[in-house]
Motif scaffolding. Structure first.
Motif, PDB file in Angstrom:
ATOM      1  N   ARG A  79       7.741   1.178 -61.077  1.00  0.00           N
ATOM      2  CA  ARG A  79       7.270   0.363 -62.200  1.00  0.00           C
ATOM      3  C   ARG A  79       6.746  -0.983 -61.706  1.00  0.00           C
ATOM      4  N   LEU A  80       7.415  -1.547 -60.714  1.00  0.00           N
ATOM      5  CA  LEU A  80       6.979  -2.824 -60.162  1.00  0.00           C
ATOM      6  C   LEU A  80       5.580  -2.705 -59.564  1.00  0.00           C
ATOM      7  N   MET A  81       5.323  -1.594 -58.852  1.00  0.00           N
ATOM      8  CA  MET A  81       4.007  -1.403 -58.260  1.00  0.00           C
ATOM      9  C   MET A  81       2.942  -1.153 -59.320  1.00  0.00           C
ATOM     10  N   VAL A  82       3.314  -0.477 -60.411  1.00  0.00           N
ATOM     11  CA  VAL A  82       2.383  -0.279 -61.523  1.00  0.00           C
ATOM     12  C   VAL A  82       2.024  -1.626 -62.142  1.00  0.00           C
ATOM     13  N   LEU A  83       3.026  -2.476 -62.338  1.00  0.00           N
ATOM     14  CA  LEU A  83       2.781  -3.835 -62.834  1.00  0.00           C
ATOM     15  C   LEU A  83       1.887  -4.619 -61.875  1.00  0.00           C
ATOM     16  N   LEU A  84       2.172  -4.470 -60.592  1.00  0.00           N
ATOM     17  CA  LEU A  84       1.429  -5.239 -59.589  1.00  0.00           C
ATOM     18  C   LEU A  84      -0.034  -4.804 -59.541  1.00  0.00           C
ATOM     19  N   ARG A  85      -0.279  -3.497 -59.657  1.00  0.00           N
ATOM     20  CA  ARG A  85      -1.670  -3.024 -59.644  1.00  0.00           C
ATOM     21  C   ARG A  85      -2.419  -3.505 -60.892  1.00  0.00           C
ATOM     22  N   SER A  86      -1.737  -3.531 -62.021  1.00  0.00           N
ATOM     23  CA  SER A  86      -2.376  -4.034 -63.241  1.00  0.00           C
ATOM     24  C   SER A  86      -2.664  -5.529 -63.111  1.00  0.00           C
ATOM     25  N   PHE A  87      -1.720  -6.262 -62.554  1.00  0.00           N
ATOM     26  CA  PHE A  87      -1.891  -7.691 -62.302  1.00  0.00           C
ATOM     27  C   PHE A  87      -3.091  -7.920 -61.384  1.00  0.00           C
ATOM     28  N   ALA A  88      -3.185  -7.127 -60.319  1.00  0.00           N
ATOM     29  CA  ALA A  88      -4.286  -7.254 -59.370  1.00  0.00           C
ATOM     30  C   ALA A  88      -5.624  -6.966 -60.050  1.00  0.00           C
ATOM     31  N   PHE A  89      -5.656  -5.906 -60.855  1.00  0.00           N
ATOM     32  CA  PHE A  89      -6.903  -5.574 -61.549  1.00  0.00           C
ATOM     33  C   PHE A  89      -7.329  -6.715 -62.476  1.00  0.00           C
ATOM     34  N   LEU A 122      -9.633   1.980 -64.353  1.00  0.00           N
ATOM     35  CA  LEU A 122      -9.227   3.321 -64.783  1.00  0.00           C
ATOM     36  C   LEU A 122      -8.029   3.824 -63.975  1.00  0.00           C
ATOM     37  N   LYS A 123      -8.032   3.548 -62.675  1.00  0.00           N
ATOM     38  CA  LYS A 123      -6.886   3.946 -61.851  1.00  0.00           C
ATOM     39  C   LYS A 123      -5.622   3.225 -62.305  1.00  0.00           C
ATOM     40  N   SER A 124      -5.757   1.951 -62.611  1.00  0.00           N
ATOM     41  CA  SER A 124      -4.611   1.172 -63.068  1.00  0.00           C
ATOM     42  C   SER A 124      -4.080   1.707 -64.396  1.00  0.00           C
ATOM     43  N   SER A 125      -4.969   1.979 -65.332  1.00  0.00           N
ATOM     44  CA  SER A 125      -4.527   2.471 -66.642  1.00  0.00           C
ATOM     45  C   SER A 125      -3.894   3.850 -66.532  1.00  0.00           C
ATOM     46  N   ARG A 126      -4.412   4.689 -65.638  1.00  0.00           N
ATOM     47  CA  ARG A 126      -3.807   6.016 -65.466  1.00  0.00           C
ATOM     48  C   ARG A 126      -2.377   5.886 -64.920  1.00  0.00           C
ATOM     49  N   SER A 127      -2.166   4.976 -63.985  1.00  0.00           N
ATOM     50  CA  SER A 127      -0.817   4.738 -63.463  1.00  0.00           C
ATOM     51  C   SER A 127       0.121   4.280 -64.578  1.00  0.00           C
ATOM     52  N   CYS A 128      -0.385   3.405 -65.442  1.00  0.00           N
ATOM     53  CA  CYS A 128       0.425   2.917 -66.565  1.00  0.00           C
ATOM     54  C   CYS A 128       0.791   4.059 -67.504  1.00  0.00           C
ATOM     55  N   LEU A 129      -0.172   4.911 -67.816  1.00  0.00           N
ATOM     56  CA  LEU A 129       0.082   6.028 -68.723  1.00  0.00           C
ATOM     57  C   LEU A 129       1.060   7.022 -68.119  1.00  0.00           C
ATOM     58  N   ALA A 133      -1.048  -0.294 -70.411  1.00  0.00           N
ATOM     59  CA  ALA A 133      -2.215   0.590 -70.306  1.00  0.00           C
ATOM     60  C   ALA A 133      -3.309   0.158 -71.267  1.00  0.00           C
ATOM     61  N   LEU A 134      -2.917  -0.191 -72.496  1.00  0.00           N
ATOM     62  CA  LEU A 134      -3.914  -0.598 -73.489  1.00  0.00           C
ATOM     63  C   LEU A 134      -4.603  -1.887 -73.079  1.00  0.00           C
ATOM     64  N   LYS A 135      -3.860  -2.820 -72.507  1.00  0.00           N
ATOM     65  CA  LYS A 135      -4.465  -4.085 -72.086  1.00  0.00           C
ATOM     66  C   LYS A 135      -5.528  -3.840 -71.019  1.00  0.00           C
ATOM     67  N   VAL A 136      -5.233  -2.945 -70.089  1.00  0.00           N
ATOM     68  CA  VAL A 136      -6.204  -2.627 -69.038  1.00  0.00           C
ATOM     69  C   VAL A 136      -7.387  -1.858 -69.624  1.00  0.00           C
ATOM     70  N   LEU A 137      -7.104  -0.899 -70.505  1.00  0.00           N
ATOM     71  CA  LEU A 137      -8.180  -0.107 -71.107  1.00  0.00           C
ATOM     72  C   LEU A 137      -9.114  -0.974 -71.946  1.00  0.00           C
ATOM     73  N   GLU A 138      -8.578  -1.997 -72.575  1.00  0.00           N
ATOM     74  CA  GLU A 138      -9.422  -2.911 -73.353  1.00  0.00           C
ATOM     75  C   GLU A 138     -10.409  -3.645 -72.460  1.00  0.00           C
ATOM     76  N   ARG A 139      -9.997  -3.945 -71.225  1.00  0.00           N
ATOM     77  CA  ARG A 139     -10.928  -4.561 -70.282  1.00  0.00           C
ATOM     78  C   ARG A 139     -11.967  -3.537 -69.818  1.00  0.00           C
ATOM     79  N   CYS A 140     -11.551  -2.295 -69.642  1.00  0.00           N
ATOM     80  CA  CYS A 140     -12.504  -1.242 -69.252  1.00  0.00           C
ATOM     81  C   CYS A 140     -13.519  -0.989 -70.359  1.00  0.00           C
ATOM     82  N   ALA A 141     -13.110  -1.202 -71.607  1.00  0.00           N
ATOM     83  CA  ALA A 141     -14.003  -0.959 -72.752  1.00  0.00           C
ATOM     84  C   ALA A 141     -15.266  -1.805 -72.656  1.00  0.00           C
ATOM     85  N   GLU A 142     -15.157  -2.980 -72.031  1.00  0.00           N
ATOM     86  CA  GLU A 142     -16.337  -3.840 -71.886  1.00  0.00           C
ATOM     87  C   GLU A 142     -17.383  -3.170 -71.006  1.00  0.00           C
TER      88      GLU A 142
END
Length: 329
Positions: free
Chosen positions: A100-110, A138-145, A153-162
């Motif tokens: 979970r920490l690495m999933v958080l870290l990848r989202s933070f990095a993205f 997309l890789k980050s959101s898939r890890s979150c899901l 996941a939604l926060k990352v996907l909202e950025r991908c929506a742009e």
């Protein structure tokens, strides 16, 4: 955009420095091959929820390079650790708690990379940069899901929506093929957009919004790139997961619908374009389909049990052809 007022500007710059300080601290620990302290998870969670993505402003201009650089380094470090854990689970069982920490870290990095990208017109118009950021998101959101981190996941996907919105705005109403199409990034944007809709579909489903899941499945089906073997295999896996969950809850019509979508996705692929994992997935889908029909026949709710036999026979034949093809290669 109007300049920030002095007090707000100071607070914003302080926030940026705090985020960069946290990122550099974590990167230093990882580079030294040390275990991250337990407090880091809370710090990341707070930074993502309260401070990211960063607001586009003139005061951010001087930090763009630092944000992008440390974001990329953190992404690579977290990805490397996740891969090591996948291969060494038996040796480093304690480190599995770090997933979970690495999933958080990848989202933070993205979100760091994304903030840097959005803050300069040079980057936001650079097609290679846009493709990179879209892929990473997309890789980050898939890890979150995968870890049921739905809010993240939604926060990352909202950025991908742009990226999806920009690609659709730039797309002509009537697409005319050219000799350079295969050498441009347009086809990759199409592929990433289709994958984005699949991820939105799974997020909607896991968020108990079947209506939105239907909407995003429809959006995926309408994508130009949706017919590729890779995406159809991903669609089959996602539809199977939904159908399998519905079968446990005994939701009749929806179960059949999603399982049939999974089979249809695999049926649309050429055998030579997919691997052995697709054959295993087909068997799993057919087995679930048969199990579901048999159960309904047993209690007298279904008189059309022959339908699943047709699927199973077809699956066995296709799998046999696939194995023959693999042996010949």
């Amino acid at each position: 955009m109007a300049p920030l007022k002095p007090v707000k500007k100071d607070a914003f710059e302080s926030r940026v420095q705090g985020i960069l300080g946290l990122a550099k601290k974590i990167l230093g620990i990882l580079n030294d091959r040390q275990q991250l302290p337990s407090s880091v998870e809370g710090e990341l969670d707070h930074a993502i929820k309260r401070s990211l993505p960063l607001q586009v402003s003139a005061s951010l201009a001087g930090q763009l390079s630092a944000l992008d650089s440390v974001g990329c380094d953190l992404w690579n470090a977290a990805t490397k650790i996740l891969r090591e854990e996948q291969h060494e689970q038996d040796i480093h069982t304690k480190r599995n708690d770090n997933v979970r920490l690495m999933v958080l870290l990848r989202s933070f990095a993205f979100l760091l990379i994304d903030s840097a990208h959005r803050s300069t017109s040079k980057h936001s118009k650079d097609q290679d940069q846009r493709l990179r950021n879209f892929r990473v998101g997309l890789k980050s959101s898939r890890s979150c899901l995968d870890k049921d981190e739905l809010e993240l996941a939604l926060k990352v996907l909202e950025r991908c929506a742009e990226h999806v919105g920009n690609a659709e705005e730039a797309s002509p109403l009537v697409r005319i093929a050219t000799r350079d199409d295969n050498h441009s990034g347009s086809s990759e944007f199409d592929t990433l957009t289709a994958e984005y809709y699949l991820l939105r579909m799974m997020h909607a489903w896991k968020s108990q919004r079947p209506d939105l899941a239907e909407h995003f499945f429809s959006k995926f089906s309408g994508c130009r790139a949706a017919n590729s073997a890779t995406l159809q295999e991903k669609a089959a896996q996602s539809c199977y997961e939904i159908g399998k969950a519905l079968s446990k809850n005994k939701v009749t019509e929806s179960t059949i619908k999603w399982l049939e979508r999974a089979l249809s996705a695999l049926d649309s692929c050429d055998i030579e374009q997919i691997g052995a994992e697709a054959a295993e997935l087909r068997l799993a889908i057919s087995a679930k389909f048969g199990e579901y029909h048999y159960g309904r026949v047993y209690v007298g709710l279904d008189t059309n049990a022959g339908q699943w036999r047709i699927y199973l026979l077809r699956t066995q034949q296709i799998q046999s052809n696939m194995l023959d093809s693999l042996w010949r290669t």
